[in-house]
Enzyme design. Structure first.
Site, short mmCIF file in Angstrom:
data_model
loop_
_atom_site.label_atom_id
_atom_site.label_comp_id
_atom_site.label_asym_id
_atom_site.label_seq_id
_atom_site.Cartn_x
_atom_site.Cartn_y
_atom_site.Cartn_z
N SER A 7 20.73 37.97 65.31
CA SER A 7 20.13 38.32 66.60
C SER A 7 18.73 38.85 66.36
CB SER A 7 20.99 39.39 67.30
OG SER A 7 20.17 40.09 68.21
N HIS A 32 20.11 33.59 67.39
CA HIS A 32 20.52 34.21 68.66
C HIS A 32 19.33 34.95 69.28
CE1 HIS A 32 23.73 35.98 71.22
NE2 HIS A 32 22.99 37.06 71.21
N ASP A 34 18.13 37.18 72.41
CA ASP A 34 18.63 38.06 73.47
C ASP A 34 17.61 38.27 74.58
OD1 ASP A 34 21.31 38.95 72.70
OD2 ASP A 34 20.30 39.76 70.93
N MET A 36 16.68 39.95 78.10
CA MET A 36 17.08 41.06 78.98
C MET A 36 16.03 41.26 80.07
SD MET A 36 18.43 43.83 76.21
CE MET A 36 19.35 43.30 74.75
N HIS A 65 20.89 34.03 74.92
CA HIS A 65 21.90 34.90 75.53
C HIS A 65 21.23 35.57 76.73
CE1 HIS A 65 24.56 38.77 75.00
NE2 HIS A 65 24.75 38.15 76.16
N MET A 67 20.98 37.91 79.42
CA MET A 67 21.47 39.15 80.05
C MET A 67 20.56 39.44 81.23
SD MET A 67 22.26 41.16 76.51
CE MET A 67 21.21 40.07 75.56
N MET A 136 31.66 39.98 74.07
CA MET A 136 30.79 41.09 73.67
C MET A 136 31.65 42.19 73.05
SD MET A 136 27.69 40.23 74.35
CE MET A 136 26.95 41.80 73.85
N PHE A 142 21.38 46.89 73.97
CA PHE A 142 20.70 47.44 72.80
C PHE A 142 21.35 46.98 71.50
CE2 PHE A 142 20.19 50.21 76.40
CZ PHE A 142 18.81 50.43 76.41
N GLY A 144 22.27 47.68 67.36
CA GLY A 144 22.66 48.83 66.54
C GLY A 144 23.72 49.73 67.13
N ASP A 174 29.64 39.43 69.53
CA ASP A 174 28.27 39.94 69.51
C ASP A 174 28.27 41.46 69.68
OD1 ASP A 174 25.57 40.42 69.86
OD2 ASP A 174 25.37 39.19 71.67
C1 DX5 Z 1 23.24 43.39 72.58
C2 DX5 Z 1 22.85 42.01 72.11
C3 DX5 Z 1 23.20 41.72 70.71
C4 DX5 Z 1 22.64 42.66 69.73
C5 DX5 Z 1 23.61 42.80 68.62
O1 DX5 Z 1 22.96 43.52 73.92
O2 DX5 Z 1 23.46 41.02 72.92
O3 DX5 Z 1 22.93 40.37 70.37
O4 DX5 Z 1 21.40 42.30 69.21
O5 DX5 Z 1 23.06 43.68 67.75
P1 DX5 Z 1 23.83 44.46 66.63
O6 DX5 Z 1 24.30 43.45 65.64
O7 DX5 Z 1 22.74 45.33 66.11
O8 DX5 Z 1 24.94 45.23 67.25
ZN ZN Z 2 23.32 38.92 72.20
#
Ligand code: DX5
Ligand code: ZN
Length: 216
Positions: A7, A32, A34, A36, A65, A67, A136, A142, A144, A174
């Protein structure tokens, strides 16, 4: 063999193209991305222009992805920017069936995405038509965050239906995936692992990617 999808949320944004190139050479299977909108989730990231700019740094499939509150308005921008897979959340107030068919007709794969608090039954009626299911394992917004263990049961349920009905969709997870949680999700049916923080916080991306590939 399980597939690994880094990601980019945890990559160094000042060198995004280079980061894409590095994880590709390190053995990633897909990229991937993301997206947002600060509305569907309380954070903002990048849009189709950024995807288009980094697309040429890898031959791997890109998944967007989304969101965002209105995926029906924006998915085509991501498809045209070079996304091969479009991830649509079940929580969006849209006509999912029509949108899934429209995206597939355009030649792209569709992944239906479900958040931790949403009942897994909500996606059952789409399992026969989607290409992928993304479960998910953190609340989106976010990188981490800590893996939510109670979600494992959803992976198991979807995997059971896939076997019983002999369906072909892939199961992706994810959030909070590392060398320990990867084993749990793989043993319960996951085929694709999205991981951001775990891969990009390491010095050696190849080692990090390999450490996630537990054998089923
Ligand atoms: C969260 C994202 C993820 C995220 C996963 O909203 O959809 O793709 O980057 O990150 P880690 O692997 O850091 O949990
Ligand atoms: Zn994601």
């Amino acid at each position: 063999m399980v597939k690994i999808a880094p990601s980019l949320l945890s990559a160094n944004f000042a060198f995004l193209g280079e980061e894409v190139k590095k994880v590709t050479l390190a053995g990633a299977d897909l990229i991937h991305f993301d997206v947002m909108d600060g509305h569907f989730v309380p954070n903002l990231t990048f849009g189709p222009m950024v995807l288009a700019a980094i697309r040429k740094y890898s031959h791997l499939p890109f998944e967007a992805h989304l969101m965002i509150t209105n995926p029906e308005k924006y998915w085509k921008n991501f498809a045209d920017a070079g996304a091969d897979i479009i991830g649509i959340h079940i929580e969006c107030q849209i006509d999912h069936i029509s949108l899934i068919k429209e995206i597939q007709k355009y030649g792209k794969k569709v992944c239906i995405v479900i958040n931790p608090p949403t009942p897994i039954e909500n996606i059952y009626s789409f399992l026969e038509i989607v290409d992928m299911v993304l479960i998910m394992t953190v609340n989106p917004g976010f990188g981490g965050q800590k893996f939510i263990h109670s979600v494992v049961d959803k992976i198991r349920k979807v995997n059971k239906i896939r076997k019983e009905k002999k369906l072909n969709f892939e199961i992706e997870v994810d959030g909070g995936i590392n060398e320990k949680t990867s084993r749990i999700v793989i043993e319960n049916g996951a085929d694709i692992l999205v991981t951001g923080n775990y891969i990009f916080s390491g010095d050696n991306y190849k080692e990090r990617i390999e450490s996630l590939r537990w054998k089923k």
